[in-house]
Scaffold this motif. Structure first.
Motif, PDB file in Angstrom:
ATOM      1  N   TRP A  84       0.837  -1.205   0.000  1.00 54.17           N
ATOM      2  CA  TRP A  84       0.000   0.000   0.000  1.00 54.17           C
ATOM      3  C   TRP A  84       0.871   1.255   0.000  1.00 54.17           C
ATOM      4  O   TRP A  84       0.643   2.184  -0.767  1.00 54.17           O
ATOM      5  CB  TRP A  84      -0.922  -0.008   1.215  1.00 54.17           C
ATOM      6  CG  TRP A  84      -1.941   1.094   1.197  1.00 54.17           C
ATOM      7  CD1 TRP A  84      -3.180   1.057   0.634  1.00 54.17           C
ATOM      8  CD2 TRP A  84      -1.808   2.404   1.781  1.00 54.17           C
ATOM      9  NE1 TRP A  84      -3.830   2.259   0.821  1.00 54.17           N
ATOM     10  CE2 TRP A  84      -3.009   3.111   1.516  1.00 54.17           C
ATOM     11  CE3 TRP A  84      -0.796   3.042   2.492  1.00 54.17           C
ATOM     12  CZ2 TRP A  84      -3.217   4.414   1.946  1.00 54.17           C
ATOM     13  CZ3 TRP A  84      -1.000   4.348   2.920  1.00 54.17           C
ATOM     14  CH2 TRP A  84      -2.193   5.017   2.645  1.00 54.17           C
ATOM     15  N   SER A  87       2.630   1.719  -3.369  1.00 52.49           N
ATOM     16  CA  SER A  87       1.731   2.213  -4.409  1.00 52.49           C
ATOM     17  C   SER A  87       1.531   3.718  -4.290  1.00 52.49           C
ATOM     18  O   SER A  87       1.501   4.438  -5.296  1.00 52.49           O
ATOM     19  CB  SER A  87       0.369   1.503  -4.306  1.00 52.49           C
ATOM     20  OG  SER A  87       0.502   0.124  -4.561  1.00 52.49           O
ATOM     21  N   GLY A 166       4.385  -2.763  -4.620  1.00 58.58           N
ATOM     22  CA  GLY A 166       3.553  -1.590  -4.805  1.00 58.58           C
ATOM     23  C   GLY A 166       4.235  -0.484  -5.581  1.00 58.58           C
ATOM     24  O   GLY A 166       3.613   0.188  -6.409  1.00 58.58           O
ATOM     25  N   SER A 205      -3.072  -6.859  -3.506  1.00 62.15           N
ATOM     26  CA  SER A 205      -3.165  -5.763  -2.541  1.00 62.15           C
ATOM     27  C   SER A 205      -2.662  -4.454  -3.139  1.00 62.15           C
ATOM     28  O   SER A 205      -3.249  -3.388  -2.919  1.00 62.15           O
ATOM     29  CB  SER A 205      -2.400  -6.103  -1.263  1.00 62.15           C
ATOM     30  OG  SER A 205      -1.024  -6.329  -1.530  1.00 62.15           O
ATOM     31  N   ALA A 209      -4.764  -0.924  -3.984  1.00 61.10           N
ATOM     32  CA  ALA A 209      -4.307   0.375  -3.498  1.00 61.10           C
ATOM     33  C   ALA A 209      -4.276   1.415  -4.611  1.00 61.10           C
ATOM     34  O   ALA A 209      -4.422   2.612  -4.364  1.00 61.10           O
ATOM     35  CB  ALA A 209      -2.917   0.246  -2.868  1.00 61.10           C
TER      36      ALA A 209
END
Length: 272
Positions: A84, A87, A166, A205, A209
């Motif tokens: 997260w 990102s 990310g 995930s 994000a």
């Protein structure tokens, strides 16, 4: 572009399925330089391609008993926070800076894979069996019996892999495989298979994000690329059981260095 996406997707899927890590790192430069995607769309699209392809390759490894589901899920969940953050950071970095950093990352991955292949050459054939602790839990529920240094290594490594996923839009398998071997005592084939589960969790995930941040992917191109990569990943799982891993790793390392140098040659001059 669609016709070109098929052979490129096959190649990347093949490397991901055969090596379990490292193969996905070619997805971003392929989308940018060969398929004409902008950097941000490429890093986002790469997450979708890599995640789906990892799941497809996972099936072949699971049939051979090379996947530890519980440990892989825990490792992947521990990396969600990192993915997260990565990102969010990626959205604030200029495209050429991101690509220049990406070229440096590819060189690091090439060095890691080269070192791993040299280590494998000097490891006795039965060493992996002697050290296979893969059936042990990642973390112990009872605090007084928890191996805290080991748990800390797993947490830090999982977070770092999530951050890379990310930020760069890569699976991070090149870091997951040695982490599973060193931190959890997995045999190499088990580490390769389990890494695909971790890659899928991290990619999902990181993709979530990035959702809703003004991205407009070319779904037809990504779908074609992903389908080809899935086919390549299934074939790669079969290749992994027939071709010496050292041979695969060395060939891929050379390709990785060439792509890294090309990416640096295209992006670094833009920063000067």
């Amino acid at each position: 572009m669609l016709a070109l996406a098929i052979p490129i997707g096959l190649l990347i899927g093949l490397s991901l399925g055969a090596l379990g890590g490292g193969g996905s790192i070619l997805t971003v430069p392929a989308l940018v330089y060969l398929l004409g995607q902008d950097t941000r769309s490429a890093t986002t699209g790469s997450l979708l391609i890599v995640g789906v392809t990892a799941l497809a390759g996972l099936a072949a490894h699971a049939r051979e008993g090379r996947v530890r589901v519980a440990q892989g899920l825990v490792f992947g969940v521990l990396g969600i926070a990192g993915s997260w953050v990565g990102s969010r950071l990626s959205a604030s970095v200029p495209p050429n800076v991101l690509l220049a950093a990406f070229s440096a990352l590819m060189l690091v991955v090439a060095a890691v894979m080269f070192a791993r292949s040299r280590t494998a050459r000097h490891t006795p054939a039965n060493a992996s069996d002697a050290t296979d602790l893969s059936r042990q839990p990642v973390l112990t529920l009872a605090p007084w019996s928890c191996d805290c240094p080991r748990a800390a290594r797993v947490l830090v490594t999982a977070t770092a892999v999530g951050l890379l996923t990310g930020f760069f839009g890569v699976g991070g398998g090149f870091a997951v495989v040695p982490a599973l071997v060193i931190s959890l005592g997995f045999a190499m084939p088990v580490a390769v298979g389990t890494s695909l589960l971790v890659i899928a969790v991290n990619s999902a995930s990181a993709l979530l994000a990035r959702a809703g941040h003004g991205m407009h992917p070319d779904w037809l191109l990504l779908g074609t690329f992903t389908l080809a990569a899935v086919v390549g990943s299934v074939l790669g799982g079969r290749v992994a059981s027939r071709v010496p891993p050292r041979t695969l790793s060395r060939a891929f390392t050379v390709l990785l260095v060439l792509v890294a140098l090309y990416t640096a040659a295209r992006s670094v001059p833009q920063l000067l």
